[in-house]
Scaffold this motif. Structure first.
Motif, PDB file in Angstrom:
ATOM      1  N   ILE A   1       0.838  -1.209   0.000  1.00 49.33           N
ATOM      2  CA  ILE A   1       0.000   0.000   0.000  1.00 49.33           C
ATOM      3  C   ILE A   1       0.871   1.256   0.000  1.00 49.33           C
ATOM      4  N   ALA A   2       1.968   1.220   0.759  1.00 50.02           N
ATOM      5  CA  ALA A   2       2.870   2.379   0.855  1.00 50.02           C
ATOM      6  C   ALA A   2       3.816   2.501  -0.338  1.00 50.02           C
ATOM      7  N   ASP A   3       3.721   1.589  -1.299  1.00 56.02           N
ATOM      8  CA  ASP A   3       4.589   1.596  -2.491  1.00 56.02           C
ATOM      9  C   ASP A   3       6.064   1.401  -2.153  1.00 56.02           C
ATOM     10  N   GLU A   4       6.333   0.710  -1.060  1.00 51.72           N
ATOM     11  CA  GLU A   4       7.717   0.466  -0.670  1.00 51.72           C
ATOM     12  C   GLU A   4       8.332  -0.676  -1.471  1.00 51.72           C
ATOM     13  N   VAL A   5       7.516  -1.682  -1.809  1.00 53.41           N
ATOM     14  CA  VAL A   5       7.993  -2.845  -2.555  1.00 53.41           C
ATOM     15  C   VAL A   5       6.892  -3.346  -3.481  1.00 53.41           C
ATOM     16  N   SER A   6       7.291  -4.169  -4.432  1.00 53.50           N
ATOM     17  CA  SER A   6       6.320  -4.796  -5.321  1.00 53.50           C
ATOM     18  C   SER A   6       5.612  -5.923  -4.558  1.00 53.50           C
ATOM     19  N   PRO A   7       4.455  -6.354  -5.028  1.00 52.14           N
ATOM     20  CA  PRO A   7       3.787  -7.497  -4.388  1.00 52.14           C
ATOM     21  C   PRO A   7       4.683  -8.736  -4.346  1.00 52.14           C
ATOM     22  N   LYS A   8       5.414  -8.988  -5.425  1.00 51.64           N
ATOM     23  CA  LYS A   8       6.290 -10.153  -5.478  1.00 51.64           C
ATOM     24  C   LYS A   8       7.385 -10.071  -4.412  1.00 51.64           C
ATOM     25  N   GLU A   9       8.001  -8.911  -4.261  1.00 57.37           N
ATOM     26  CA  GLU A   9       9.053  -8.726  -3.260  1.00 57.37           C
ATOM     27  C   GLU A   9       8.478  -8.818  -1.845  1.00 57.37           C
ATOM     28  N   ALA A  10       7.290  -8.268  -1.625  1.00 58.61           N
ATOM     29  CA  ALA A  10       6.665  -8.335  -0.301  1.00 58.61           C
ATOM     30  C   ALA A  10       6.434  -9.784   0.111  1.00 58.61           C
ATOM     31  N   ILE A  11       5.934 -10.605  -0.796  1.00 63.44           N
ATOM     32  CA  ILE A  11       5.706 -12.026  -0.500  1.00 63.44           C
ATOM     33  C   ILE A  11       7.040 -12.738  -0.262  1.00 63.44           C
ATOM     34  N   ALA A  12       8.033 -12.430  -1.070  1.00 61.79           N
ATOM     35  CA  ALA A  12       9.353 -13.070  -0.895  1.00 61.79           C
ATOM     36  C   ALA A  12       9.910 -12.759   0.489  1.00 61.79           C
ATOM     37  N   ARG A  13       9.759 -11.543   0.957  1.00 60.47           N
ATOM     38  CA  ARG A  13      10.248 -11.172   2.292  1.00 60.47           C
ATOM     39  C   ARG A  13       9.512 -11.933   3.390  1.00 60.47           C
ATOM     40  N   ILE A  14       8.211 -12.082   3.237  1.00 60.90           N
ATOM     41  CA  ILE A  14       7.408 -12.768   4.251  1.00 60.90           C
ATOM     42  C   ILE A  14       7.719 -14.254   4.268  1.00 60.90           C
ATOM     43  N   GLU A  15       7.757 -14.857   3.122  1.00 62.57           N
ATOM     44  CA  GLU A  15       7.859 -16.316   3.045  1.00 62.57           C
ATOM     45  C   GLU A  15       9.269 -16.850   3.218  1.00 62.57           C
ATOM     46  N   LYS A  16      10.262 -15.985   3.288  1.00 64.08           N
ATOM     47  CA  LYS A  16      11.628 -16.473   3.559  1.00 64.08           C
ATOM     48  C   LYS A  16      11.909 -16.576   5.048  1.00 64.08           C
ATOM     49  N   ARG A  17      11.002 -16.067   5.872  1.00 65.40           N
ATOM     50  CA  ARG A  17      11.176 -16.116   7.329  1.00 65.40           C
ATOM     51  C   ARG A  17      11.134 -17.519   7.837  1.00 65.40           C
TER      52      ARG A  17
END
Length: 152
Positions: free
Chosen positions: A136-152
């Motif tokens: 929403i804040a345009d900080e990252v693309s949807p793909k990058e946001a998911i990659a950050r979450i799912e690598k945890r």
């Protein structure tokens, strides 16, 4: 038909000491939840006639119209790997929610089962909330946001 699903979900929330409020005379309970990444509203719904229990976590802000396409991509990417539950977005008003549900036609719903569906739900919302906010804040693309979450 008895209100067995409603009684069971009510028993769970009382035993687990949640602050709940029934919506009128409907078989729906409302409550708040605060995770590590934010606070949101939740609803537990007993659909006795369909023999279903549903639980929703609802993101408190509406997604702006210009961000809905990006959030639709984020939600699609998030849902792809989920084993239990799913994200939904109302494309007209921008509401985002996470839903867990179970059909209890041939089983007896217990407080333990309700607990599993409730906590899976709120933990998934909390896990993916930073991604929703960053898209929403345009900080990252949807793909990058998911990659950050799912690598945890």
């Amino acid at each position: 038909m008895t209100a067995q699903i409603f009684k069971t979900m009510l028993a769970f929330f009382e035993q687990d000491e949640w602050t709940i409020r029934q919506i009128g005379d409907q078989p729906i309970l409302q409550m708040s939840f605060e995770g590590n990444h934010g606070k949101w509203q939740c609803f537990a719904h007993a659909k006795e006639e369909k023999e279903q229990f549903l639980f929703y976590s609802i993101f408190l802000s509406k997604v702006p119209a210009e961000k809905r396409q990006a959030l639709a991509e984020f939600i699609t990417r998030a849902n792809y790997g989920l084993m239990m539950g799913n994200f939904e977005m109302d494309y007209d008003d921008g509401e985002i929610r996470f839903k867990t549900s179970i059909d209890v036609e041939n089983i007896t719903l217990t407080p333990k089962i309700v607990k599993q569906y409730v906590y899976t739900n709120v933990l998934m919302m909390d896990c993916y909330l930073p991604g929703i906010l960053s898209v929403i804040a345009d900080e990252v693309s949807p793909k990058e946001a998911i990659a950050r979450i799912e690598k945890r």
